[in-house]
Design a protein around this motif. Structure first.
Motif, PDB file in Angstrom:
ATOM      1  N   TRP A 202       4.806  12.955   2.982  1.00  0.00           N
ATOM      2  CA  TRP A 202       3.810  12.878   1.917  1.00  0.00           C
ATOM      3  C   TRP A 202       3.588  14.300   1.404  1.00  0.00           C
ATOM      4  O   TRP A 202       3.001  15.124   2.082  1.00  0.00           O
TER       5      TRP A 202
ATOM      6  N   VAL B  26       4.731  12.840 -11.912  1.00  0.00           N
ATOM      7  CA  VAL B  26       3.958  13.760 -11.087  1.00  0.00           C
ATOM      8  C   VAL B  26       4.693  15.077 -10.983  1.00  0.00           C
ATOM      9  O   VAL B  26       5.918  15.135 -11.092  1.00  0.00           O
TER      10      VAL B  26
ATOM     11  N   ARG C 175       7.446   8.273 -10.345  1.00  0.00           N
ATOM     12  CA  ARG C 175       7.292   7.438  -9.161  1.00  0.00           C
ATOM     13  C   ARG C 175       6.433   6.217  -9.465  1.00  0.00           C
ATOM     14  O   ARG C 175       5.516   6.274 -10.278  1.00  0.00           O
TER      15      ARG C 175
ATOM     16  N   TYR D 140       4.225   6.566 -12.847  1.00  0.00           N
ATOM     17  CA  TYR D 140       3.589   7.830 -13.219  1.00  0.00           C
ATOM     18  C   TYR D 140       4.586   8.972 -13.097  1.00  0.00           C
ATOM     19  O   TYR D 140       5.506   8.919 -12.281  1.00  0.00           O
TER      20      TYR D 140
ATOM     21  N   VAL E 251      -0.827  14.484 -10.893  1.00  0.00           N
ATOM     22  CA  VAL E 251      -0.403  13.475 -11.865  1.00  0.00           C
ATOM     23  C   VAL E 251      -0.345  14.109 -13.246  1.00  0.00           C
ATOM     24  O   VAL E 251      -1.295  14.741 -13.698  1.00  0.00           O
TER      25      VAL E 251
ATOM     26  N   GLN F 109       3.543   3.539  -8.434  1.00  0.00           N
ATOM     27  CA  GLN F 109       2.227   3.819  -7.851  1.00  0.00           C
ATOM     28  C   GLN F 109       2.194   3.515  -6.355  1.00  0.00           C
ATOM     29  O   GLN F 109       1.391   4.073  -5.631  1.00  0.00           O
TER      30      GLN F 109
ATOM     31  N   HIS G 228       4.198   4.559  -4.246  1.00  0.00           N
ATOM     32  CA  HIS G 228       4.629   5.771  -3.562  1.00  0.00           C
ATOM     33  C   HIS G 228       3.670   6.934  -3.789  1.00  0.00           C
ATOM     34  O   HIS G 228       4.000   8.080  -3.466  1.00  0.00           O
ATOM     35  N   LEU G 229       2.497   6.669  -4.351  1.00  0.00           N
ATOM     36  CA  LEU G 229       1.484   7.698  -4.608  1.00  0.00           C
ATOM     37  C   LEU G 229       0.203   7.324  -3.874  1.00  0.00           C
ATOM     38  O   LEU G 229      -0.216   6.173  -3.878  1.00  0.00           O
ATOM     39  N   ARG G 230      -0.428   8.321  -3.243  1.00  0.00           N
ATOM     40  CA  ARG G 230      -1.710   8.123  -2.570  1.00  0.00           C
ATOM     41  C   ARG G 230      -2.667   9.208  -3.049  1.00  0.00           C
ATOM     42  O   ARG G 230      -2.311  10.391  -3.044  1.00  0.00           O
TER      43      ARG G 230
ATOM     44  N   VAL H 169      -2.637  14.028  -5.851  1.00  0.00           N
ATOM     45  CA  VAL H 169      -2.116  12.899  -5.078  1.00  0.00           C
ATOM     46  C   VAL H 169      -1.111  13.414  -4.054  1.00  0.00           C
ATOM     47  O   VAL H 169      -0.772  14.602  -4.036  1.00  0.00           O
ATOM     48  N   ARG H 170      -0.658  12.520  -3.202  1.00  0.00           N
ATOM     49  CA  ARG H 170       0.455  12.787  -2.299  1.00  0.00           C
ATOM     50  C   ARG H 170       1.575  11.833  -2.673  1.00  0.00           C
ATOM     51  O   ARG H 170       1.341  10.645  -2.891  1.00  0.00           O
ATOM     52  N   VAL H 171       2.792  12.367  -2.751  1.00  0.00           N
ATOM     53  CA  VAL H 171       3.966  11.605  -3.155  1.00  0.00           C
ATOM     54  C   VAL H 171       4.842  11.386  -1.937  1.00  0.00           C
ATOM     55  O   VAL H 171       5.123  12.327  -1.187  1.00  0.00           O
TER      56      VAL H 171
END
Length: 148
Positions: free
Chosen positions: A56, A72, A82, A70, A61, A84, A86-88, A44-46
């Motif tokens: 990002w 990360v 973080r 989650y 995860v 969800q 803020h997660l991609r 993912v990207r945070v």
């Protein structure tokens, strides 16, 4: 004046407040959608903040803490918790290993990375084809063809 208007009436404020809250929640959540759950080990990207800039950063995860929360692990080993939002999910391997600034025009585009093919030039006018940065062909208006 009517005497019945002067008599006090008991107002049930608890139910009125509850109905108001439900009505506000309905309109607030009107455009909300359920996000798909993230799997352990998924890339993912945070969204992180450095100074006044948002970035990002690539991460992995580790697990789910609560419904939308989650843990990360960043590439440098830092473990974060973080929400969800803020997660991609990353679309596979990122084109760059460093962080991408949010809204950065120089950041690589993750969708449609192939530049469009420019149209063939007009055979009557042997001019070079001028394109924009995104590859769209700039055509001069017909009424300006007399001028050079």
């Amino acid at each position: 004046m009517c005497d019945s208007l002067l008599k006090p009436a008991v107002v049930d404020t608890e139910t009125a407040v509850q109905e108001n809250k439900l009505r506000q929640a309905h309109y607030y959540n009107k455009g909300a959608k359920q996000l798909r759950p993230l799997q352990e080990g998924e890339q993912v990207r945070v969204q992180t903040e450095v100074g006044h800039h948002l970035y990002w950063t690539p991460a992995s995860v580790m697990g789910q803490v609560k419904d939308r929360s989650y843990t990360v692990k960043l590439e440098n080993g830092t473990i974060l918790r973080r929400n969800q939002r803020h997660l991609r999910p990353s679309p596979g391997v990122s084109p760059k290993k460093e962080a991408i600034r949010v809204g950065d025009p120089q950041a690589p585009r993750l969708i449609n990375t192939t530049p469009p093919t420019p149209a063939s030039p007009d055979p009557q006018t042997a001019r070079e084809v001028i394109t924009t940065r995104c590859g769209r062909v700039i055509k001069r208006p017909a009424h300006l063809r007399d001028f050079v």
